[in-house]
Motif scaffolding. Structure first.
Motif, PDB file in Angstrom:
ATOM      1  N   VAL A   8     -24.068  -9.273  -2.498  1.00  4.33           N
ATOM      2  CA  VAL A   8     -24.082  -9.994  -1.145  1.00  4.33           C
ATOM      3  C   VAL A   8     -22.296  -9.904  -1.085  1.00  4.33           C
ATOM      4  CG1 VAL A   8     -24.490 -11.049   1.434  1.00  4.33           C
ATOM      5  CG2 VAL A   8     -26.437  -9.939  -0.965  1.00  4.33           C
ATOM      6  N   ALA A   9     -21.731  -8.686   0.529  1.00  3.26           N
ATOM      7  CA  ALA A   9     -20.918  -9.210   0.398  1.00  3.26           C
ATOM      8  C   ALA A   9     -20.967  -8.631   2.002  1.00  3.26           C
ATOM      9  CB  ALA A   9     -19.855  -7.662   0.170  1.00  3.26           C
ATOM     10  N   ILE A  10     -19.780  -8.992   2.427  1.00  2.00           N
ATOM     11  CA  ILE A  10     -19.058  -9.397   3.852  1.00  2.00           C
ATOM     12  C   ILE A  10     -18.115  -8.508   3.957  1.00  2.00           C
ATOM     13  CG2 ILE A  10     -18.581 -10.821   6.207  1.00  2.00           C
ATOM     14  CD1 ILE A  10     -19.966 -12.718   5.435  1.00  2.00           C
ATOM     15  N   VAL A  11     -18.053  -7.583   5.072  1.00  2.00           N
ATOM     16  CA  VAL A  11     -16.668  -7.017   5.572  1.00  2.00           C
ATOM     17  C   VAL A  11     -16.796  -7.276   6.585  1.00  2.00           C
ATOM     18  CG1 VAL A  11     -15.772  -4.530   4.702  1.00  2.00           C
ATOM     19  CG2 VAL A  11     -17.449  -5.234   3.227  1.00  2.00           C
ATOM     20  N   THR A  12     -15.459  -7.337   7.072  1.00  2.00           N
ATOM     21  CA  THR A  12     -14.809  -7.557   8.468  1.00  2.00           C
ATOM     22  C   THR A  12     -14.311  -6.709   8.837  1.00  2.00           C
ATOM     23  OG1 THR A  12     -13.018  -9.058   8.371  1.00  2.00           O
ATOM     24  CG2 THR A  12     -15.138 -10.001   7.943  1.00  2.00           C
ATOM     25  N   GLY A  13     -13.920  -6.058   9.772  1.00  4.72           N
ATOM     26  CA  GLY A  13     -14.218  -4.669  10.517  1.00  4.72           C
ATOM     27  C   GLY A  13     -13.800  -3.291   9.920  1.00  4.72           C
ATOM     28  N   ALA A  14     -15.280  -3.708   9.768  1.00  7.41           N
ATOM     29  CA  ALA A  14     -15.749  -2.475   8.697  1.00  7.41           C
ATOM     30  C   ALA A  14     -16.238  -1.030   9.439  1.00  7.41           C
ATOM     31  CB  ALA A  14     -16.841  -3.454   7.564  1.00  7.41           C
ATOM     32  N   GLY A  15     -16.221  -0.853  10.993  1.00  9.41           N
ATOM     33  CA  GLY A  15     -16.457  -0.100  11.358  1.00  9.41           C
ATOM     34  C   GLY A  15     -15.530   1.482  11.394  1.00  9.41           C
ATOM     35  N   ASN A  16     -14.426   1.366  10.817  1.00  8.11           N
ATOM     36  CA  ASN A  16     -13.591   2.155  10.425  1.00  8.11           C
ATOM     37  C   ASN A  16     -12.474   2.284   9.304  1.00  8.11           C
ATOM     38  OD1 ASN A  16     -13.659   3.340  13.503  1.00  8.11           O
ATOM     39  ND2 ASN A  16     -14.117   1.590  13.928  1.00  8.11           N
ATOM     40  N   GLY A  17     -11.925   2.930   9.000  1.00  8.74           N
ATOM     41  CA  GLY A  17     -10.963   3.100   8.144  1.00  8.74           C
ATOM     42  C   GLY A  17     -10.627   2.129   6.598  1.00  8.74           C
ATOM     43  N   LYS A 211      -1.379  11.812   1.090  1.00  7.04           N
ATOM     44  CA  LYS A 211      -1.171  11.344   0.211  1.00  7.04           C
ATOM     45  C   LYS A 211      -2.082   9.394   0.364  1.00  7.04           C
ATOM     46  CE  LYS A 211       1.092  14.402  -2.131  1.00  7.04           C
ATOM     47  NZ  LYS A 211       0.565  15.160  -2.634  1.00  7.04           N
ATOM     48  N   LEU A 212      -2.537   9.297   0.772  1.00  3.78           N
ATOM     49  CA  LEU A 212      -2.767   7.852   1.296  1.00  3.78           C
ATOM     50  C   LEU A 212      -4.091   7.640   1.813  1.00  3.78           C
ATOM     51  CD1 LEU A 212       0.344   6.025   3.058  1.00  3.78           C
ATOM     52  CD2 LEU A 212       0.261   6.684   0.593  1.00  3.78           C
ATOM     53  N   ASP A 213      -5.235   8.616   0.880  1.00  7.36           N
ATOM     54  CA  ASP A 213      -6.601   8.471   0.725  1.00  7.36           C
ATOM     55  C   ASP A 213      -6.956   6.697   1.287  1.00  7.36           C
ATOM     56  OD1 ASP A 213      -9.399   8.467   0.509  1.00  7.36           O
ATOM     57  OD2 ASP A 213      -9.198  10.651   0.541  1.00  7.36           O
ATOM     58  N   PRO A 214      -7.738   6.294   1.991  1.00  9.65           N
ATOM     59  CA  PRO A 214      -8.401   4.678   1.625  1.00  9.65           C
ATOM     60  C   PRO A 214      -9.314   4.825   0.147  1.00  9.65           C
ATOM     61  CG  PRO A 214      -8.473   5.532   3.985  1.00  9.65           C
ATOM     62  CD  PRO A 214      -8.239   7.353   3.295  1.00  9.65           C
ATOM     63  N   THR A 215      -9.290   5.471  -0.345  1.00  8.89           N
ATOM     64  CA  THR A 215     -10.272   5.121  -1.679  1.00  8.89           C
ATOM     65  C   THR A 215      -9.247   4.829  -2.582  1.00  8.89           C
ATOM     66  OG1 THR A 215     -11.511   7.365  -0.386  1.00  8.89           O
ATOM     67  CG2 THR A 215     -12.022   6.632  -3.109  1.00  8.89           C
ATOM     68  N   PHE A 216      -8.364   5.007  -2.264  1.00  8.38           N
ATOM     69  CA  PHE A 216      -7.449   4.467  -3.681  1.00  8.38           C
ATOM     70  C   PHE A 216      -7.177   3.187  -3.114  1.00  8.38           C
ATOM     71  CE2 PHE A 216      -5.368   8.623  -3.257  1.00  8.38           C
ATOM     72  CZ  PHE A 216      -5.153   9.592  -4.823  1.00  8.38           C
ATOM     73  N   VAL A 217      -7.009   2.151  -1.904  1.00  7.90           N
ATOM     74  CA  VAL A 217      -6.969   0.530  -1.695  1.00  7.90           C
ATOM     75  C   VAL A 217      -8.594   0.617  -2.628  1.00  7.90           C
ATOM     76  CG1 VAL A 217      -6.611  -0.578   0.085  1.00  7.90           C
ATOM     77  CG2 VAL A 217      -5.636   0.931   0.005  1.00  7.90           C
ATOM     78  N   SER A 218      -9.569   1.331  -1.998  1.00  8.20           N
ATOM     79  CA  SER A 218     -10.799   0.455  -2.001  1.00  8.20           C
ATOM     80  C   SER A 218     -11.335   0.413  -3.188  1.00  8.20           C
ATOM     81  CB  SER A 218     -11.740   1.545  -1.529  1.00  8.20           C
ATOM     82  OG  SER A 218     -13.421   0.892  -1.726  1.00  8.20           O
ATOM     83  N   VAL A 235      -1.672 -11.275  -5.035  1.00  3.39           N
ATOM     84  CA  VAL A 235      -0.758 -10.077  -4.300  1.00  3.39           C
ATOM     85  C   VAL A 235      -0.659  -8.803  -4.401  1.00  3.39           C
ATOM     86  CG1 VAL A 235       0.108  -9.496  -2.231  1.00  3.39           C
ATOM     87  CG2 VAL A 235       0.019 -12.188  -2.474  1.00  3.39           C
ATOM     88  N   VAL A 236      -1.888  -7.787  -4.279  1.00  6.18           N
ATOM     89  CA  VAL A 236      -1.690  -6.673  -4.856  1.00  6.18           C
ATOM     90  C   VAL A 236      -0.628  -5.627  -3.931  1.00  6.18           C
ATOM     91  CG1 VAL A 236      -2.778  -4.976  -6.374  1.00  6.18           C
ATOM     92  CG2 VAL A 236      -3.115  -7.545  -6.662  1.00  6.18           C
ATOM     93  N   SER A 237       0.010  -4.634  -4.275  1.00  6.18           N
ATOM     94  CA  SER A 237      -0.192  -3.750  -3.226  1.00  6.18           C
ATOM     95  C   SER A 237      -0.940  -2.314  -3.441  1.00  6.18           C
ATOM     96  CB  SER A 237       1.311  -3.561  -2.953  1.00  6.18           C
ATOM     97  OG  SER A 237       1.487  -1.951  -2.814  1.00  6.18           O
ATOM     98  N   ALA A 238      -1.595  -1.841  -2.649  1.00  2.64           N
ATOM     99  CA  ALA A 238      -2.513  -0.556  -3.164  1.00  2.64           C
ATOM    100  C   ALA A 238      -2.050   0.276  -1.830  1.00  2.64           C
ATOM    101  CB  ALA A 238      -4.057  -0.750  -3.679  1.00  2.64           C
ATOM    102  N   GLY A 239      -1.905   1.594  -2.680  1.00  2.50           N
ATOM    103  CA  GLY A 239      -1.976   3.135  -2.124  1.00  2.50           C
ATOM    104  C   GLY A 239      -1.916   4.096  -2.282  1.00  2.50           C
ATOM    105  N   GLY A 240      -1.852   5.470  -2.517  1.00  2.08           N
ATOM    106  CA  GLY A 240      -1.577   6.245  -2.957  1.00  2.08           C
ATOM    107  C   GLY A 240      -1.946   6.689  -4.651  1.00  2.08           C
ATOM    108  N   GLY A 241      -2.681   6.179  -5.036  1.00  3.30           N
ATOM    109  CA  GLY A 241      -3.164   5.707  -6.319  1.00  3.30           C
ATOM    110  C   GLY A 241      -2.030   4.874  -7.201  1.00  3.30           C
TER     111      GLY A 241
END
Length: 306
Positions: A8-17, A211-218, A235-241
């Motif tokens: 079970v997961a809570i995701v805040t600010g989950a309406g967009n982006g 190049k910065l699809d949110p799927t890469f961060v997800s 602390v992990v930086s993620a973006g663009g693969g």
């Protein structure tokens, strides 16, 4: 594909982006998701939108299980109500993703105190508003995971972002401490520093944006949240693969047993220009131990975590 069945997961600010992407991806992998969003603009001002319900509908239409929790993270009551909604709907909590955020950028000479309060209440206090009521529930089923949201802006700085950066660096400190305290309860706590195309980023990334699809961060957030992960306190930086560890590090520094203001002034420029890392402390006492190590008579007295 990682399996989140039973989680079970809570995701805040989950309406967009990014938040929406996290919620959809978790649900697709079997998690039951509490979708939090109150429908505000990037600056935190109200709109007539109801994005949490829309994302819940998306999840259910795809065969997933989700409920909406349209409460603000900016106050204590809102945080409590989101956790209560989760427990009422599903009876447990395994994953908390603190994603909600707003942006009000200005040079410091133009910052208004109301902007300071608005930003900190969402970014930094917002994390506390969820974590305080959620913390004991996260360890109740043998462990859990928290993914907080920080930013390279907080870690490294950027003009026009003093308020935002202050909140995001506060998230780093909170993450590090809770990772230490959560270890004995099986609760892992990490922070994501996302780089993604989004409403908040707007035109910041220019030609890099496609190049910065949110799927890469997800993908990285889900990896940190999965119960098989052993990573905590990072602390992990993620973006663009690309995935990268962002570190707080200590250099060897300059040691003088008779250090005074004059010798400090002579050494300071070189000390602050030194980029050779001597240690990546796991906690504050690890950094303090670098002082102890300068004294030969304390060779057998290593500082210990507290």
């Amino acid at each position: 594909m990682l399996d989140f069945t039973g989680q079970v997961a809570i995701v805040t600010g989950a309406g967009n982006g990014l938040g929406r992407r996290y919620a959809l991806d978790l649900a697709r992998r079997g998690a039951r998701v509490v979708v939090n969003d109150i429908g505000v603009g990037v600056d935190g001002t109200s709109t007539a939108d109801t994005p949490a319900e829309r994302v819940v509908t998306e999840i259910r239409d795809a065969g997933g299980d989700a409920v909406a929790a349209p409460a603000t993270v900016a106050d204590v009551a809102g945080g409590q109500s989101i956790v209560d909604r989760t427990l009422d709907a599903y009876g447990r909590l395994d994953i908390l993703i603190n994603n909600a955020g707003i942006a009000r950028t200005n040079l410091f000479t133009d910052v208004r105190y109301e902007d300071v309060l608005a930003s900190l209440h969402v970014h930094l206090l917002g994390a506390f508003h969820l974590l305080l009521p959620a913390w004991r529930h996260l360890g109740a089923n043998g462990g859990g995971a928290v993914v907080n949201t920080t930013s390279a802006v907080g870690m490294f700085g950027q003009r026009r972002s003093s308020v935002y950066a202050a909140g995001k660096m506060g998230i780093v400190g909170l993450t590090r401490v809770l990772a230490l305290e959560g270890e004995e309860h099986g609760v892992r706590v990490n922070a994501i520093a996302p780089v993604a195309s989004s409403r908040m980023a707007a035109e910041v990334y220019g030609r890099l944006d496609p190049k910065l699809d949110p799927t890469f961060v997800s993908a990285v957030v889900l990896a940190m949240a999965h119960p098989t992960s052993t990573v905590s306190g990072e602390v992990v930086s993620a973006g663009g693969g690309r995935i990268s560890r962002l570190m707080l590090a200590a250099t060897e520094g300059h040691f003088d047993p008779a250090l005074d203001d004059v010798t400090a002034a002579a050494a300071l420029t070189d000390v602050c220009a030194d980029q050779r890392v001597a240690a990546v402390p796991g906690c504050a006492m690890d950094e303090i131990d670098l002082i102890r190590a300068s004294y030969p008579d304390l060779a057998d007295f290593r500082m210990r975590p507290r």
